[in-house]
Design a protein around this motif. Structure first.
Motif, mmCIF file in Angstrom:
data_model
loop_
_atom_site.group_PDB
_atom_site.id
_atom_site.type_symbol
_atom_site.label_atom_id
_atom_site.label_comp_id
_atom_site.label_asym_id
_atom_site.label_seq_id
_atom_site.Cartn_x
_atom_site.Cartn_y
_atom_site.Cartn_z
ATOM 1 N N LEU A 397 14.954 4.732 -9.195
ATOM 2 C CA LEU A 397 14.032 5.341 -8.242
ATOM 3 C C LEU A 397 13.251 5.450 -7.561
ATOM 4 O O LEU A 397 12.787 4.414 -6.851
ATOM 5 N N PHE A 398 13.804 6.034 -6.478
ATOM 6 C CA PHE A 398 13.413 5.609 -4.871
ATOM 7 C C PHE A 398 12.991 6.791 -4.150
ATOM 8 O O PHE A 398 12.580 7.782 -4.697
ATOM 9 N N VAL A 399 11.816 6.404 -3.241
ATOM 10 C CA VAL A 399 10.934 7.437 -2.686
ATOM 11 C C VAL A 399 10.509 6.642 -0.748
ATOM 12 O O VAL A 399 11.299 5.703 -1.242
ATOM 13 N N LEU A 400 10.646 7.882 0.118
ATOM 14 C CA LEU A 400 10.472 7.508 1.137
ATOM 15 C C LEU A 400 9.197 8.140 1.628
ATOM 16 O O LEU A 400 9.455 9.246 1.823
ATOM 17 N N THR A 401 8.633 7.292 1.784
ATOM 18 C CA THR A 401 7.211 8.018 2.721
ATOM 19 C C THR A 401 5.997 7.483 3.933
ATOM 20 O O THR A 401 6.790 6.178 3.879
ATOM 21 N N THR A 402 5.930 8.539 4.390
ATOM 22 C CA THR A 402 4.478 7.470 5.657
ATOM 23 C C THR A 402 2.954 7.561 5.221
ATOM 24 O O THR A 402 2.249 6.696 5.813
ATOM 25 N N ARG A 403 3.075 8.668 4.341
ATOM 26 C CA ARG A 403 1.647 8.471 4.592
ATOM 27 C C ARG A 403 0.620 8.855 2.712
ATOM 28 O O ARG A 403 -0.263 7.467 2.382
ATOM 29 N N SER A 404 1.727 7.936 1.687
ATOM 30 C CA SER A 404 1.229 7.985 0.313
ATOM 31 C C SER A 404 1.728 7.011 0.003
ATOM 32 O O SER A 404 2.135 6.512 -1.852
ATOM 33 N N ILE A 405 2.180 5.504 0.265
ATOM 34 C CA ILE A 405 1.821 4.405 0.057
ATOM 35 C C ILE A 405 1.399 3.977 -1.231
ATOM 36 O O ILE A 405 1.971 3.391 -1.984
#
Length: 442
Positions: A397-405
């Motif tokens: 499962l993967f996510v792309l995030t700019t703020r919630s690393i």
């Protein structure tokens, strides 16, 4: 003089509107214990009850009188006799009970008739009616102890009460029941309240205690209990010898009502000014509810949820935290979304986009309402998505995030490169946005 805008008032009023609409036309049965009536805050509570009536809520009030009866018996040198926490009501005792209950009934009606200027009930027009709505029968003899005029509820005249409610009257019921033989009996106000709520198929049963609902071992208010959990609390009170307290009596009534169809029973403080209003017209309330079904549900989203999802994610899109999605996109992808709903408002959402050929999936659009970010809703949403992914035989499962690393890393996700993504997602990766990619093995 320029008047300043009261932002808190505007915010509170706007957020209470859904509850005003939801409660209008509902039927509430409210238990007023003798302790509640005797408290200095009772006049304010009456004003709040008048407010409920003005908002179109159908009200039945059932009052109790235990402390007042005890005080009157002691004053008349009449011994207080109980068997299994039930009052033994001989002729002498019952004569006092009738006087006390009659006096309290008049006092409550008088308070509900107040309409003085500069008071919370100014301009209120409350019609309060009483009657022989409760048919009772004697408790009889138990273990050789005769309860005399002690009784139990045999039947509730639900149709008679509804006729009064249809005429916008408030119905006031005393802890006295009447038999088909023309006798009268002293009946527990909690039993009357529960039986009336069940007979009316009431939307809520409301009671009061000295503290703010049920308090756990950490000194915190328990917001919600299922009947089975309430029974555990009741058992604990019985083990502590506190099984005749107001809270214990509430538990018995609420459990019975809940299991017979009353969806929610509330317990709030009679000492806390405005507690009733806060409990009924705010999302998190202030006291304890015994419920058949939780006020908060996690489920797959439907087309009807799009407006609520948009309200939730738009502020995050404006900040650049989430990628912007049009309403048309949401409509096309709604089957991928899961939400947490609380009292008709969406407070969290997330989406799952599978790439089954590579046994991978993306978790996207994870959002939690600002007022609930300090709780575990985000974790609950992630767990829901992970469980769903596993059911689809997804391995990563993967996510792309700019703020919630860091938030995702704390939950087991690790940083990976673009090359670790499914080929289709690699082609769509936005190098200008430069989102960090985090992945988790399931």
């Amino acid at each position: 003089m320029v008047r300043e805008r009261d932002a808190m008032l505007v915010h509170a009023f706007r957020h209470s509107t859904p509850y005003v609409n939801h409660h209008r036309g509902s039927t509430f049965v409210i238990m007023l214990s003798g302790e509640t009536i005797a408290d200095e805050n009772f006049s304010s509570l009456i004003a709040d009850i008048a407010l409920l009536h003005s908002l179109g809520i159908r009200l039945v009030l059932v009052f109790g009188a235990r402390p007042q009866i005890d005080a009157a018996l002691i004053q008349d040198n009449i011994p207080l006799r109980f068997h299994k926490h039930v009052r033994v009501t001989d002729d002498e005792t019952f004569s006092v009970i009738k006087q006390v209950c009659g006096g309290l009934q008049l006092d409550i009606m008088a308070k509900m008739s107040m309409g003085l200027i500069n008071t919370p009930m100014a301009g209120a027009n409350l019609n309060v009616v009483s009657g022989n709505f409760v048919t009772s029968q004697p408790l009889g003899v138990d273990e050789g102890v005769d309860y005399f005029h002690g009784g139990r509820v045999r039947r509730v005249d639900a149709d008679g009460i509804k006729r009064q409610l249809d005429q916008q009257n408030i119905v006031l019921i005393s802890p006295l029941g009447f038999s088909v033989t023309g006798e009268s009996f002293s009946v527990s106000s909690e039993e009357v309240s529960a039986k009336v709520a069940i007979a009316l198929k009431a939307d809520k049963l409301i009671s009061f205690c000295s503290h703010q609902g049920v308090i756990n071992d950490d000194g915190e208010v328990v917001a919600e209990l299922f009947p089975e959990q309430a029974e555990e609390y009741l058992t604990r009170l019985e083990e502590l010898g506190d099984d005749s307290s107001g809270t214990a009596r509430y538990f018995r009534a609420a459990i019975a009502a809940c299991r017979s169809g009353v969806s929610r029973s509330h317990l709030v403080s009679y000492r806390e000014d405005g507690a009733l209003v806060q409990e009924l017209f705010t999302r998190d309330g202030i006291g304890t509810q015994i419920v058949r079904h939780s006020a908060e549900q996690a489920r797959q989203a439907t087309i009807d949820d799009i407006g609520g999802i948009m309200d939730l994610i738009r502020p995050l899109e404006a900040e650049g935290i989430l990628v912007k999605r049009s309403r048309e996109q949401l409509e096309m992808q709604i089957d991928n979304f899961f939400i947490i709903e609380r009292d008709g408002m969406i407070i969290a959402c997330a989406a799952l986009y599978p790439f089954p050929e590579e046994a991978m999936a993306e978790m996207a659009c994870v959002a939690v309402h600002p007022e609930y970010r300090s709780s575990n809703r985000g974790d609950r949403m992630v767990s829901q998505i992970e469980d769903l992914a596993r059911s689809k035989n997804i391995k990563k499962l993967f996510v792309l995030t700019t703020r919630s690393i860091h938030w995702f890393r704390e939950r087991g996700f690790e940083h990976v490169e673009v090359s670790a993504l499914p080929m289709e997602k690699q082609r769509l990766y936005n190098y200008q946005r430069r989102s960090k990619i985090l992945m988790k093995d399931l």
